[in-house]
Each structure stands twice: as structure tokens, then as C-alpha cells.
Motif scaffolding. Structure first.
Motif, PDB file in Angstrom:
ATOM      1  N   VAL A 808     -15.470  -6.678  -1.790  1.00  0.00           N
ATOM      2  CA  VAL A 808     -16.455  -5.723  -2.327  1.00  0.00           C
ATOM      3  C   VAL A 808     -17.381  -5.253  -1.205  1.00  0.00           C
ATOM      4  CG1 VAL A 808     -18.477  -5.568  -3.837  1.00  0.00           C
ATOM      5  CG2 VAL A 808     -16.362  -6.594  -4.687  1.00  0.00           C
ATOM      6  N   PHE A 809     -17.787  -6.168  -0.353  1.00  0.00           N
ATOM      7  CA  PHE A 809     -18.687  -5.799   0.740  1.00  0.00           C
ATOM      8  C   PHE A 809     -18.015  -4.868   1.734  1.00  0.00           C
ATOM      9  CE2 PHE A 809     -22.637  -8.667   1.136  1.00  0.00           C
ATOM     10  CZ  PHE A 809     -22.869  -8.562  -0.229  1.00  0.00           C
ATOM     11  N   GLU A 810     -16.737  -5.121   1.974  1.00  0.00           N
ATOM     12  CA  GLU A 810     -16.025  -4.270   2.924  1.00  0.00           C
ATOM     13  C   GLU A 810     -16.067  -2.819   2.440  1.00  0.00           C
ATOM     14  OE1 GLU A 810     -12.035  -5.487   3.586  1.00  0.00           O
ATOM     15  OE2 GLU A 810     -11.785  -4.216   5.350  1.00  0.00           O
ATOM     16  N   ALA A 811     -15.889  -2.657   1.139  1.00  0.00           N
ATOM     17  CA  ALA A 811     -15.939  -1.301   0.589  1.00  0.00           C
ATOM     18  C   ALA A 811     -17.336  -0.694   0.724  1.00  0.00           C
ATOM     19  CB  ALA A 811     -15.511  -1.332  -0.879  1.00  0.00           C
ATOM     20  N   LYS A 812     -18.327  -1.550   0.760  1.00  0.00           N
ATOM     21  CA  LYS A 812     -19.701  -1.056   0.887  1.00  0.00           C
ATOM     22  C   LYS A 812     -20.160  -0.992   2.344  1.00  0.00           C
ATOM     23  CE  LYS A 812     -21.357  -3.060  -3.505  1.00  0.00           C
ATOM     24  NZ  LYS A 812     -22.192  -4.110  -4.100  1.00  0.00           N
ATOM     25  N   GLY A 813     -19.278  -1.374   3.254  1.00  0.00           N
ATOM     26  CA  GLY A 813     -19.646  -1.368   4.668  1.00  0.00           C
ATOM     27  C   GLY A 813     -20.598  -2.475   5.045  1.00  0.00           C
ATOM     28  N   LYS A 814     -20.562  -3.561   4.289  1.00  0.00           N
ATOM     29  CA  LYS A 814     -21.438  -4.696   4.583  1.00  0.00           C
ATOM     30  C   LYS A 814     -20.605  -5.916   4.916  1.00  0.00           C
ATOM     31  CE  LYS A 814     -24.510  -5.248   1.210  1.00  0.00           C
ATOM     32  NZ  LYS A 814     -25.111  -5.132  -0.144  1.00  0.00           N
ATOM     33  N   THR A 815     -21.253  -6.914   5.480  1.00  0.00           N
ATOM     34  CA  THR A 815     -20.570  -8.163   5.780  1.00  0.00           C
ATOM     35  C   THR A 815     -21.286  -9.285   5.043  1.00  0.00           C
ATOM     36  OG1 THR A 815     -20.074  -7.329   7.963  1.00  0.00           O
ATOM     37  CG2 THR A 815     -19.779  -9.684   7.627  1.00  0.00           C
ATOM     38  N   PRO A 816     -20.552 -10.084   4.299  1.00  0.00           N
ATOM     39  CA  PRO A 816     -21.226 -11.185   3.600  1.00  0.00           C
ATOM     40  C   PRO A 816     -21.535 -12.346   4.538  1.00  0.00           C
ATOM     41  CG  PRO A 816     -18.874 -11.249   3.162  1.00  0.00           C
ATOM     42  CD  PRO A 816     -19.110 -10.059   4.046  1.00  0.00           C
ATOM     43  N   TRP A 817     -22.589 -13.064   4.241  1.00  0.00           N
ATOM     44  CA  TRP A 817     -22.844 -14.335   4.906  1.00  0.00           C
ATOM     45  C   TRP A 817     -23.737 -15.176   4.009  1.00  0.00           C
ATOM     46  CZ3 TRP A 817     -28.102 -14.741   6.168  1.00  0.00           C
ATOM     47  CH2 TRP A 817     -28.801 -13.537   6.361  1.00  0.00           C
ATOM     48  N   SER A 818     -23.569 -16.460   4.119  1.00  0.00           N
ATOM     49  CA  SER A 818     -24.311 -17.342   3.221  1.00  0.00           C
ATOM     50  C   SER A 818     -24.937 -18.514   3.950  1.00  0.00           C
ATOM     51  CB  SER A 818     -23.372 -17.893   2.144  1.00  0.00           C
ATOM     52  OG  SER A 818     -22.438 -18.794   2.726  1.00  0.00           O
TER      53      SER A 818
END
Lengths: 1043, 350
Positions: A808-818
Motif C-alpha cells: 500500500v505504501f509503495e503505491a503511495k510513494g512512501k516507505t514503511p518503518w516501525s
């Protein structure tokens, strides 16, 4: 400069006096190293020509510990260390650390010296030089001679030998109660070759401010100074005086050479500078040195040529094409200069290329002080977050992280609770927080280089305006759950509880005798408050929990304690407020596992072998449990790591380096039925083996020889940390166990692997066909996981789960991190969905309430500035830093009435009412005024249900083309029914409208955890003569259901 | 699991209509009869071995007594037959306590169509039970075929001709000998006998307990063969192949997740008659249960793997001495992965 090897014996011929006294004692050499106490040593020489000197209690040795604590050196017996020791005329005695090597002692005795070991008897009375210490000899209350400045608390002798210089006449100098750096020759890296010999260095040559060299010429355009090793005279304006990273000051050319490729500034290492010097113009002489890659000068004296204040305008850092994309190259051009971090370092490019916080203000175990790390353009992403571990791309990402890093230091050492250059942080922390990914703009400071990293030591005072929050704090997660039409959303979350232990505070004892959580009741309440705030804010229908005390499922278990507190908030029982935040509809219950099978949920149902476990809580208003199980995860029972002599190797803390025994936390697998549907949703909550401690594989290939102690870390060439193979084994086992699960499934939790690391490749996909080997010697209980001989296997298949947040983040141009570790961020907490769920996904996200924040905001009271650990000014009753991991979330959409094949629609009663969903077939062409009717028939005639109160309502459609009708049926007993639903128009059944629903009416799961007994799963056969005979007639044995 | 002791092939004849020995209480000219029959046997197993004990013995110790007694009455009235048989036996199986118990072993009525066909109704042997040890000459049990044994609510039809034998039985809601439900059971045998060679094949299937016990569906085939090389020397073969569904977990009282386990075993045996009174019997045995195999997908990993691994192999050598008709003294020694070292028994029947 050439060393003098004049012997003291010759020099002392000139000295006068017959009996050696305390004033004949002279500290002639000191060796000191940061993290190297075993080489720390001080050489004391008796400079008397003829007479020996014997120490009494009057004359004692002292350490100036950390540059501020007076510690008298004692023997193991508690006597002054030197008492009774006799030093012959012209000879030296060397004070050594208890860990000094035999080789070093041999050097000293070969040099004609003697030594004494400063063992001490506790209370800091041992001799322990570690880079930031001084030493002196006291006679009574009077300091006779000292090495190291009295006011220098920095690591001033990183790796240094100081050798006393002769006086201007070539004699041994007089002892001095003050430290004059010009009296000492500085040798770095340290040199131990003449310790024990009473030799002196050449005398100090006074400096004359002539034949000046420009700083830009010293710096040159390359990495190393073209003038390295040469003695130069430099005149410039002092731009900053700092203690950190090294004590000294920064000097700039009075007039810049205008060449952006050469730095106009330089660091002058000095223990003598104070902040008064800033703005003055000084002239000094020094050798040009390269210290761990930094071009620098050193001086303890200088000529102030202009004492007026000359301001220095900080230079904006600017990226040039000639830097070739290397940020280190950029910074190298500014080494030694006073710079400013601008809003945009490369205006010619789109967007704003600024510096981002990559590690928030915290204790840095590399430099052993509190500081912060920035990175160019973005926080450093763990190399395996976006790149398959071990690939050139991952290695390049790691190199880029190294390149983009800028460590932010304060000019003086920061306390635990304040940032010297950002005073509001310490005064009002809740309004002045610094988060990872903040843009830092307008920060000024001087650039230095050491141990492979550039640092900026801040010189101006900052406010919160200098920290621009690109990911500001939010009070609810940013996740969409807007559904279409009649659908409804289910929100699923994963949350780490940061070692939530309630056993010391009235909870049930765990069976492991450990408590890893709060130390005091006050901390416990703070921890609980933060976690409860976070769980309520997550507002999820089901939450997988990690790091909760493994003390079972009784009424006093940690999970019961937490859920009870969360539920306090949900207290509005009015049915018309069912969708309000306070409604009791939002209450949770935890899933209990009768792990010991005694039909009671209690403290004896602890899982696995760790003091922490995973857990699940859910809302019975939204879902109902069909099945609970604990998947026993593989454990490693490999050989212990031994050396060539078959001796067990221990680590630096005397613990077994690698026992070969390693564990995952057992996985909790719960199959829910989403209420109002017949859709199964299985959640597997996991906490895989951590990256921190090693597994058997990590030491393979390491040559131990005959070492019994091993302090080096295990090699980690692909940045996956320890136990990657073991996590593969865990992933394979989990996925195999989930294969038999009917319906949709989700693997969530802390997999201790970043998004492109091996275990994730196993569970999701392995597009590069990377060879993935499991760990060796893994067992599930007593059963070998793969091969009886313990050999590992290559995993050639992937299990096809979808890392939904990444997607989902890739589609939004974001990178997840936790999670934030060192100065890199990445996702350890994942939500992996089965492909069958993908079309249901509304949104997925992580929520940066924890990893982005400084650990100062957590519940702990230690290291928050209050030495009694009672007051914590950073604590607030909110969800920020409730844990160290960020929660992960996904939202799914469901349509009332949909179901898996052969599965009844599960309808739960509330006040005897159930809503029976009727999806009106399109063919029926629903029209306003049509009457929807329902008729329930029990499936089991023998059950003798009490249907006396049953109300089967008619529903009149209010608009055309309605797609869903909910019948509010009253008084139906809990049972399985066949519900015939039709649409009538003008008294006639509408063609194509009749649907027969298979429904299961049931009470909601209780708000007290209960043991759920499963129904027969159909695998145990079915009686019936005909089918039996047909089986018999087959003659051949059946195909086997092998997995 | 109740391992019925000593249902030796020699003894099997007792169940047939033409009993070799019995006390005749009444004999009529038309062939009607009432007979009392029984047996007393004293003896047991020596040196039972924990390492190789699958489920044979309740305890592993020097001597496990296996004394046994039977008393029964049977008769025929016109074409109707009946039989009542009581066993007094030790609860020696794993999980038992080694104590004696009294059990009704058979209770049926039947109808004889003619000398070749008859049926039995009630508690009786299932069809395959009569030949499950065919080809195994050992007096002690060797490889056990896991057929249904005795069942209540059974209807059985059997036929016997000069060379051909066959039978089939159906048991409603069958039970394991330990009382666990197994679902309906059908089994059958078909054999051909001659002086030189005899072959009997058996099949069985059961419907499964539908979650009520660990027993799910099962299918079993067995084969027994005897070859009389000379009048003194005979060889035998007995083997089985079984796919048995067993539950792999439980939720409360409900058994779930049945998985198929494949088991097989075979015995090769030989018998030599030294003289009228003495027989020498040897056997070689192999059996393999998937549940023993630590590498099988459904191994119960909460248990440690068996010492003998996924298979057991052993051999035996024994003697039968018949000092008189209806008296047998048996001694047998075993080597290999056998759960006991020796067996000795004295048995008298009438």
C-alpha cells in the motif's frame, strides 16, 4: 620532531641536593586509550642524581577520574598504592592497570623500570585510564605534579602517549601542579616502547607568528592534507570552542580563498581553550596532523593577534556536482568550517534537499554520549527494508547510509535530559519534541571527522522552529476505513507492549522468575497508561500483542490486567450510542489458551520458554472465535560453540558465547468468524527470534583457535543481524502450519526481519530466487523439523503472503518503518495477508508514535535527569513512546451475509436481537414498497428449540434498487437455522428474490475469556453402510493426505 | 488397546462349529447339542523391555503374568445356534493395570443354512478376526493385525467349502477394544485351502468416530498363507497394510484434524513337528507404524521418538510340547527389537 634520548642520569647531574625528596618526583610519561584501560599507564621518575626515594603515606597517587573526580589510588589491601615503593635515583616506576598484559610488563622491566599494579579495593580506587582521565601526585594536600588538565572532561587522550619534555635548557623540568600541554610531546597513536625508561622529549620550541600558511592550503582539495607532518604557523579567527567530539577550537582563514573545494576552517586540538576565545584572532604554530582521517592542528598556547570580536557567518552547506553524489565529499569540503544547515542544500534540484533526523536524541553507544544523527534528504533506511538482503543493492544502500550520515554533537556534553543547543527541549519536552524524519533547518555548527563519520558540533541556539515535523505527532492513526455501500470495515493491528510485566505489582507470577518491565509501581502505572492510550487510539477490532508477560490467562495475568484497563473507557451501554467512542460495543476480551489442557484458563497456561509471550485481544461485537491454537515454533538444539580444544567459548561478560539452544516465541493462531458473515479470518501472532543474540549458524566459519573468550561480534555481512537462518526455519514452520487453515489468514507481529530479509522472502515472495537455507538442528518439540541428522534444507518455495503495508505504501510513494536501531529505520512489524484477502484491503499503515520518538518519552524514570529516578519530566499520559516499536494496521471490508463455502453466516445476538442480512439478488429488481419476509427453520429437528418468543419481521423497502435488508429477528434461540428470505410485491413473491440462508445464531463471545471448544471438523469419518461399502469396494488404499 | 492373549491359530478351531474338544452336555440324534468348553492357561512374558514396548505391556519388568481362563457354552437347536463365552484375563496392555478382569467375549445367536453357510448375530468375532493370524505359527502373538476383533451389534455371514472359505461381517457403531467408538465396521475374508498351500486374504474398513474418539476412517488389507512342505514342515506368511486415520489434536472432548497414518507389518514363520508331542516354531517379524516415524508429518512431537525408530524387527524361536491332547506347554525366546525376551505358558482346555 625528533625525540631526545638523553638519559636522565646525564640531565640530572645539574640538579642539586643530596636527598631525594618529593620534588624530585616527576611524571615523565603517560599512556592512555579510550576503551583501552589495559594499556593505561603513568611513569613516575626519581630525578635525583644519586639518592633513592621511598614513598610513604604522605605521598600518594591520584586519578582525576573522567576529568572531574578525585580518586586516590589504593592497593588491594586498601593502602595508598605507592606506599613503601622505592624508586632508585634516575629510575622509573610505572603504574599499571590490573589488566595490563605480560608483554607490556616485559617492556617495562626490559627498559629498566619497575611497575605497580593499581588494583584498588573498590570505590573507584583502582587505576583505570580510559581516554578522559588525569593523574597527579599529591604530598599531603599539595599537588606535586600532574598530567591532564584539571578542567578537561573530554576524551582528550583518545589513543595517546604523552612524554614529558626537557626544559629549555635541556634538563628535567620541575614538577608542576598545573598541566601545561606545551611541556608534553603528544604521540598518537600511542607508543609504549619507552615506558619504564626515564627518557624525556626535546624541549618546547616557542612559537613566532611568521611565515603564515593559509588554512585552505593546509586542507587542500583532497582528503589528506598536502602539508601533513609539516610544522606551520597559522593565523585565523576562532569560530567555535568545543569539548566534543574533541576538546579544542575551530579556526578559519581571515579571508576565504573563495574556492568551494577547499575548506577555510580547521580544528585545533587543545585542552587550554575556553569560550572567551570565540571571535578572537589568534596565531599559532603546530604540526599538521591527520587524526583518524581529520586534518587538524594542536596547540596549547597561541598569540592573540586581535582580541576584538570578529563575527563569522556560517556557510550554508551546498551540494556541488563535483561531489559526485557523495555527501561525505560534500562534508569534506566543509571540514573544520562553521556551517549552516539550510532549507535546501541543492536548490537546482526539485524539492528540498535538507537534513533529516535519522536517530532522535538518545544515548549513542558508539560515542558513549547523548547525541543525535541526521541524514541527507531522508532518515537512513535499513538496507534490507527495500533491498533483498545480501544483494549489491542492499550493500549500496548501506554505503549510502554511511555516506549520508551526519552526527550532531553539542559543544559541551549533553545531559540525559537536555540538549544544550535546544534548551526548550529540556524545559518543555512535550512541545519541543524531535522526531525521526524531522527536517533540521538553521542549525549552525562546525564540521569534524572521526572514525568514519562526519559530525556537526552545534554552535547556535535552536528552537522548535528549527525542527520541521514531516511526520508530525497524531492522536489517531492515519488509516482509511471508508467502505462502499453496505460493507463494513474490520481493523486489525499489531502492537508491541515493550515488556509489559504486571507480576511485581500484584499480577500472577510467571514461571521464569524474570521481570523485564517496570521497576517501580510508578513506572508500571506510567507504562500501563501509555499502552492503554495507544490501544484505545488504535481503535482496532483485533490486536496482536507482543512482549507481554508470559504469566498465563488467569484473572491476574498481564493481558487481563491490560484489557480491563482499556475497557474502562468503554462504558456507555445505550444501544443508540453503539457507534460512539465510549460505547461498550468497543470492549475487548483477550483470547485465552488452555495451553496445559486442564480446561481452566489460569497462570499455568504460560506458553513456550520465554518470559514474554504474544497475545490477542478482540471485540466480541465484531468477531467470534472459532478456533484457538498455539503453534509450537521450532527451537534450535545445535552443538555449543567450542574452540579447537573443545572448550566452551565465553563472551566478554563471561556468558556462553553460543549455547546452540535458541527459541522463537510460540505463535498464537486464532480463527475468527467475522460477525454478520460466514467469513473466517485467521490471525497468527508472532514474535520471531531477535537479531541481537546469536544462533549456531552465526559462528560457522569463525576461526576460534584456542581462544576461550571471544569478545568480537559474529560476522554480519548482509546486515540481517543474528539468526536469520533460524528465522527462516520459523517462517517455514509457521507457513506450513497455516496451510491447513480454511479461509483467509494473516501473519502479523514482530518477525524481527526487515521487509526484504530472508524470512519475509519465504513468507511472501522471492523474486530474485535467492538461496534460502534454514537453520540446522531445529526441532519442533522432539521432532526434527527437517532432517534427522540436523542438516538444513534449502527453501525453494515461497508462501505467497502479501506484505500489505509495503504494498500500500509503495503505491503511495512512501516507505514503511516501525523500528529505529542505531540511526536506521525499517519495518520489523509486519502484516502479511493471504492473497485471498487482497481485494478486501481498504488501507494499511504503520503509525509512528514510538519508533520516531526519543526514548526519553517512554515510561521509564531512569536516565531522565533525576538521580532518584522518581521524577520524569518527559512523561505524559499519552500514547507517544508507549513502546519502542510502531504499531501496524490494516483495514478490511466485509459485506454482511457473505460467507465461505459450507459455512453458515454467524449472527450474534444483542438483547435477543439478531440482524439477518438479506442481499437482495439483482434479478429481483428491488423496488420501494416491496416487502421483504423471512422464515427461520431450525436445522436440527431434535434440538427442541424454544421458539415461543420468535419475531420474524417484515421489512418494507423504502427505495428502489436496495441491495441489503437487515431483518431484526427477535427471540431466536442460539442454533443453526435455515432462513428463507423473499421479496413480495403486491402479495406475490418476486421472481428470483428467494434466497435460503444458512445462518448460525449465537450469543456473542463473552467479555471474560473463555475456552472455546471446537466442533467436529469432518475429518474423523462418517458412519453409513453404503459409503462404507463403497470404500471397501475400492480395493485400493486411499491416497494419503500427506502435507 | 486390549491385546487379546493367545488367540492362537490352534485355538481358533474352538470357535468353529466342529469343536475338537468340549464337554458335551447334551447330544441329540438330529445333531443338536449343548456343549461346555473352556480353558485355563498360566504363564506370561519374561524380561519385558521398555525400549521396545509400543503398547504391549502395562509395565516393563521381569515377568508380566498373562494367565487366562475361558468358560463358555454353546449349542445348536435345529438350525439355530448360540454361544456364550466368558473370559477371565489380565489387563496387561499399556495403560492397563495388569489386574484380572472378567469380560463377556462372545454372545451371539446364529442360523445354519446348511453345512456350508451360516450367520451369527450379536457379540462375536468379526469375519476377518478369524484369519488375522493365518500363517503365523507362533503360539505367542507376533505382528498384530489391527482388525476389529470382537464387536457387538454384528451380523456375520460365513461360508466354508472343501477348499473355499469366505465371510463378511458388519458391525454397527463399532468400538475399539478400549471402548472408543470407531464407527461402523465392515470386514471380510476370502480363502482357499488345500493340503499343500492355503491362502486367506482379509479386508476391513471402518467409518470413523466423527470426532468422538481418536479413531477416524480406516482401511486394512491382510494376507495369510501356509505352505505345508512336508507333513512335518510348514511355512507361513502373515502381513497387513493399513491406512488408519487418527486425530492429531483435541479441543475439549472433540477430536479433530484426523490424519492418515500408514502402518504395515509382516511375519514369516516356520513350524517343524519333531514328533507327535513336540513342535519347533521360528519366526521373523517386521512392523512399521507411521506414528513411530519422527520424520513423518504427523508425528506427535510432544512425545519422544521411540527407541526402536520407525520400525521394529525381531525373530523368535519356540517349542510347543503336547504331553497329551488338550495340553500345550509353550516356550518362546525372542531376539531383536522385541518387547519381551521370552514367553512361557501352560494351557489346558476342554
Amino acid at each position: 620532531m625528533k625525540k631526545s634520548f638523553l638519559s636522565l642520569a646525564i640531565a640530572s647531574v645539574i640538579s642539586v641536593g643530596a636527598n631525594a625528596g618529593v620534588n624530585d618526583l616527576l611524571i615523565t610519561e603517560m599512556v592512555q586509550k579510550n576503551y583501552g584501560a589495559e594499556v593505561g599507564s603513568v611513569e613516575i621518575t626519581n630525578t635525583h642524581a644519586t639518592e633513592s626515594f621511598t614513598f610513604t603515606n604522605d605521598t600518594a597517587a591520584f586519578m582525576w577520574g573522567n576529568g572531574k573526580y578525585e580518586n586516590q589510588m589504593l592497593s588491594a589491601a586498601g593502602e595508598p598504592l605507592l606506599t613503601g615503593i622505592t624508586v632508585e635515583a634516575g629510575k622509573s616506576v610505572v603504574v599499571l592497570n590490573v589488566a595490563a598484559s605480560d608483554e607490556y610488563k616485559q617492556i617495562i622491566t626490559d627498559n629498566g623500570g619497575t611497575y605497580v599494579i593499581g588494583e584498588g579495593n573498590g570505590n573507584y580506587s583502582d587505576f583505570y585510564l580510559s581516554g578522559n582521565d588525569g593523574f597527579y601526585i599529591k604530598n599531603g594536600d599539595i599537588i606535586i605534579d600532574r598530567v591532564g588538565a584539571a578542567d578537561n572532561t573530554s576524551v582528550w587522550a583518545e589513543d595517546t602517549t604523552l612524554r614529558r619534555r626537557q626544559d629549555s635548557e635541556g634538563n628535567a623540568p620541575a614538577p608542576s601542579s598545573t598541566f601545561d600541554a606545551s611541556q608534553w610531546e603528544v604521540i598518537t597513536p600511542l607508543d609504549m616502547s619507552t615506558v619504564g625508561t626515564p627518557n624525556l622529549a626535546d624541549s618546547y620550541e616557542p612559537f613566532f607568528c611568521v611565515d603564515l600558511t593559509r588554512i585552505s592550503d593546509i586542507q587542500g582539495t583532497g582528503g589528506e592534507s598536502p602539508l601533513k607532518g609539516e610544522n606551520v604557523a597559522v593565523q585565523g579567527v576562532v569560530t567555535a570552542v568545543v569539548d566534543i567530539p574533541k576538546k579544542g577550537f575551530y579556526l578559519r582563514d581571515e579571508v576565504s580563498d573563495g574556492n568551494p573545494l577547499t575548506s577555510d576552517g580547521i580544528f585545533v586540538e587543545s585542552g587550554s581553550a575556553d569560550s572567551e576565545l570565540v571571535g578572537r584572532t589568534v596565531c599559532l604554530g603546530s604540526d599538521v596532523a591527520e587524526s583518524y582521517g581529520q586534518t587538524q592542528l594542536s596547540a596549547e598556547s597561541w598569540e592573540v593577534t586581535n582580541s576584538e570580536f570578529t563575527p563569522t557567518v556560517a556557510t550554508d552547506i551546498e551540494i556541488l556536482d563535483s561531489d559526485g553524489g557523495s555527501f561525505e565529499t560534500t562534508l569534506a569540503r566543509y571540514e573544520g568550517m562553521l556551517v549552516n544547515l539550510p532549507e535546501d542544500m541543492r536548490p537546482q534540484d526539485e524539492g528540498k534537499q535538507d537534513m533529516r533526523v535519522s536517530r532522535s536524541f538518545s544515548f549513542n553507544y558508539d560515542s558513549y554520549r547523548n547525541n543525535m544523527t541526521l541524514a541527507y534528504m531522508r532518515p537512513n533506511m535499513q538496507p534490507n527494508q527495500l533491498n533483498v538482503a545480501g544483494t549489491p543493492e542492499s550493500i549500496a544502500a548501506a554505503a549510502q547510509n554511511d555516506d549520508y550520515r551526519l552526527v550532531i554533537e553539542s559543544a559541551t556534553k549533553a545531559g540525559n535530559d537536555d540538549i544544550p543547543y535546544f534548551p526548550n527541549f529540556g524545559i518543555a519536552p512535550q512541545d519541543n519534541y524531535v522526531r525521526i524524519d524531522d527536517s533540521v533547518v538553521g542549525m549552525e555548527g562546525v564540521i569534524s571527522y572521526s572514525f568514519g563519520d562526519y559530525s556537526l558540533t552545534v554552535t547556535n541556539e535552536l528552537t522548535s522552529d528549527n525542527f520541521i515535523h514531516n511526520l508530525p505527532r497524531t492522536d489517531i492513526p492515519d488509516i482509511d476505513e471508508t467502505t462502499e455501500g453496505d460493507e463494513f470495515a474490520i481493523r486489525i493491528a499489531s502492537q508491541n507492549l515493550f515488556n509489559y510485566f504486571n507480576s511485581p505489582f500484584g499480577g500472577d507470577q510467571n514461571q521464569f522468575g524474570q521481570s523485564r518491565g517496570a521497576d517501580t509501581y510508578n513506572e508500571f502505572i506510567q507504562q500501563k497508561t501509555k499502552l492503554v492510550e495507544a490501544l484505545r487510539a488504535l481503535d482496532a477490532d483485533v490486536v496482536g500483542l507482543m512482549e507481554i508477560e508470559n504469566n498465563g490467562y488467569g484473572l491476574k495475568s498481564a493481558i487481563a490486567d491490560l484489557v480491563n484497563e482499556v475497557n474502562v473507557y468503554y462504558n456507555d451501554e445505550y444501544a443508540n450510542n453503539h457507534d460512539k467512542p465510549y460505547s461498550t460495543e468497543n470492549r475487548y476480551v483477550f483470547v485465552g489458551f488452555d495451553h496445559n489442557g486442564n480446561q481452566i484458563l489460569d497462570e499455568l497456561d504460560a506458553l513456550g520458554s520465554d518470559a514474554i509471550a504474544t497475545g490477542i485481544i478482540y471485540r466480541p461485537s465484531k468477531m467470534s472465535i472459532e478456533r484457538t491454537r498455539v503453534v509450537t515454533m521450532p527451537q534450535q538444539k545445535a552443538p555449543t560453540i567450542v574452540n579447537d580444544n573443545n572448550e566452551v567459548i565465553k563472551d566478554g561478560r563471561d556468558e556462553i558465547l553460543e549455547s546452540g539452544q535458541n527459541y522463537h516465541r510460540d505463535a498464537l493462531v486464532v480463527t475468527f468468524i467475522v460477525n454478520q458473515t460466514g467469513k473466517r479470518l485467521t490471525l497468527a501472532v508472532n514474535h520471531f527470534k531477535s537479531k541481537g543474540s546469536t544462533c549456531w549458524e552465526d559462528w560457522q566459519g569463525v576461526e576460534f583457535g584456542d581462544a576461550t573468550k571471544w569478545e568480537d561480534d559474529a560476522p554480519d555481512l548482509d546486515f540481517q543481524g543474528s539468526c536469520s537462518e533460524f528465522r527462516i526455519s520459523g517462517a517455514v514452520h509457521l507457513a506450513e502450519e497455516l496451510k491447513s487453515v480454511e479461509g483467509d489468514s494473516i501473519i502479523l507481529g514482530d518477525l524481527n526481519a526487515y521487509a526484504q530479509e530472508d524470512p519475509l522472502l519465504v513468507l511472501t515472495e522471492n523474486p530474485r530466487n535467492k538461496t534460502l537455507m534454514t537453520a540446522s538442528h531445529t526441532f519442533v518439540g522432539s521432532k526434527p523439523q527437517f532432517n534427522s541428522d540436523g542438516s538444513p534444507v534449502a527453501i525453494t518455495q515461497s508462501y505467497g503472503y502479501i506484505d500489505i503495508i509495503s504494498k500500500v505504501f509503495e503505491a503511495k510513494g512512501k516507505t514503511p518503518w516501525s523500528y529505529s536501531y542505531n540511526d536506521e529505520v525499517g519495518s520489523l512489524d509486519h502484516i502479511l495477508i493471504s492473497p485471498s484477502l487482497e481485494n478486501r484491503v481498504l488501507d494499511a499503515s504503520d503509525w509512528h508514535i514510538n519508533a520516531a520518538e526519543s526514548s526519553l518519552y517512554d515510561y521509564n524514570n531512569e536516565y531522565k535527569g533525576d538521580y532518584s529516578n522518581e521524577y520524569n519530566k518527559f512523561y505524559a499520559e499519552d500514547h507517544f513512546r508507549s513502546s519502542d516499536h510502531d504499531p501496524a494496521l490494516v483495514t478490511l471490508s466485509y459485506m454482511p451475509g457473505e460467507s465461505d463455502s459450507n459455512t453458515p453466516i454467524h449472527l450474534t445476538k444483542l438483547n435477543k436481537l439478531v440482524k439477518v442480512p438479506y442481499q437482495i439478488p439483482e434479478a429481483a429488481g428491488a423496488m420501494a414498497g416491496d416487502i421483504a419476509k423471512i422464515k427461520l427453520t431450525p436445522k436440527d429437528d431434535e434440538a427442541k428449540l424454544d421458539m415461543s418468543q420468535l419475531v420474524e419481521p417484515n421489512v418494507v423497502l423504502t427505495q428502489d434498487s436496495e441491495t441489503l435488508v437487515n431483518f431484526e429477528v427477535f427471540g431466536a434461540p442460539s442454533a443453526r437455522f435455515s432462513a428463507k428470505v423473499t421479496l413480495e410485491r403486491e402479495g406475490k413473491v418476486v421472481d428470483g428474490s428467494t434466497v435460503t440462508l444458512d445462518i448460525n445464531i449465537a450469543s456473542r463471545d463473552a467479555l471474560v475469556a473463555d475456552i472455546k471448544e471446537e466442533k467436529h471438523d469432518g475429518s474423523g469419518g462418517s458412519t453409513g453402510l453404503i459409503s462404507l461399502l463403497s470404500l471397501l469396494g475400492l480395493a485400493t488404499l486411499r491416497r494419503r493426505n500427506r502435507k | 488397546m486390549l491385546k487379546k492373549t493367545t488367540v492362537a491359530i490352534a485355538f481358533a478351531s474352538l470357535f468353529c462349529m466342529n469343536a475338537a474338544s468340549a464337554v458335551s452336555l447334551h447330544e441329540a440324534d438330529n445333531g443338536d447339542y449343548i456343549r461346555l468348553f473352556g480353558e485355563v492357561g498360566v504363564g506370561g512374558h519374561f524380561g519385558t523391555n521398555a525400549d521396545y514396548n509400543h503398547d504391549e505391556f502395562y509395565d516393563t519388568k521381569g515377568y508380566v503374568d498373562d494367565s487366562f481362563a475361558t468358560l463358555g457354552v454353546k449349542g445348536q437347536n435345529k438350525n439355530y445356534i448360540y454361544r456364550l463365552e466368558l473370559d477371565y484375563q489380565r489387563r496387561n496392555w499399556l495403560g492397563g493395570d495388569g489386574e484380572f478382569e472378567l469380560a463377556i467375549d462372545k454372545m451371539y445367536v446364529g442360523y445354519v443354512f446348511d453345512d456350508n453357510h451360516w450367520i451369527e448375530l450379536g457379540l462375536t468375532d468379526t469375519a476377518f478376526d478369524e484369519y488375522d493370524h493365518f500363517g503365523d505359527f507362533t503360539f505367542n502373538k507376533s505382528v498384530e493385525t489391527g482388525e476389529a476383533g470382537d464387536q457387538e451389534n454384528t451380523v456375520k455371514y460365513e461360508a466354508k467349502f472343501d477348499h473355499l472359505v469366505y465371510g463378511v461381517s458388519y458391525s454397527y457403531e463399532g468400538k475399539h477394544k478400549n471402548g472408543s467408538p470407531q464407527g461402523d465396521i465392515v470386514n471380510a475374508y476370502l480363502g482357499w485351502k488345500s493340503d499343500f498351500v492355503s491362502v486367506v486374504a482379509g479386508v476391513e474398513t471402518r467409518g470413523g468416530s466423527e470426532g468422538q474418539s481418536k479413531y477416524g476412517e480406516q482401511q486394512l488389507v491382510g494376507l495369510g498363507m501356509r505352505v505345508n512342505v512336508t507333513s512335518d514342515l510348514a511355512f507361513g506368511f502373515n502381513g497387513f497394510l493399513e491406512d488408519e486415520d487418527l486425530s492429531t489434536r483435541k479441543s475439549g472432548d472433540v477430536h479433530l484434524a484426523y490424519e492418515t497414518f500408514r502402518n504395515y507389518g509382516l511375519t514369516l514363520s516356520g513350524k517343524y513337528d519333531l514328533n507327535e508331542s513336540w513342535e519347533i516354531i521360528a519366526s521373523a517379524n517386521h512392523e512399521e507404524y507411521e506414528g513411530w516415524d519422527v520424520e513423518s508429518p504427523n508425528f506427535d512431537y510432544t512425545e519422544l521418538p521411540a527407541e526402536y525408530g520407525k520400525e521394529r524387527r525381531w525373530a523368535s524361536l519356540g517349542f510347543n510340547y503336547r504331553p497329551a491332547r488338550d495340553i500345550v506347554l509353550s516356550v518362546e525366546g525372542r531376539v531383536g527389537e522385541a518387547p519381551e525376551a521370552a514367553y512361557a505358558y501352560v494351557r489346558m482346555y476342554f
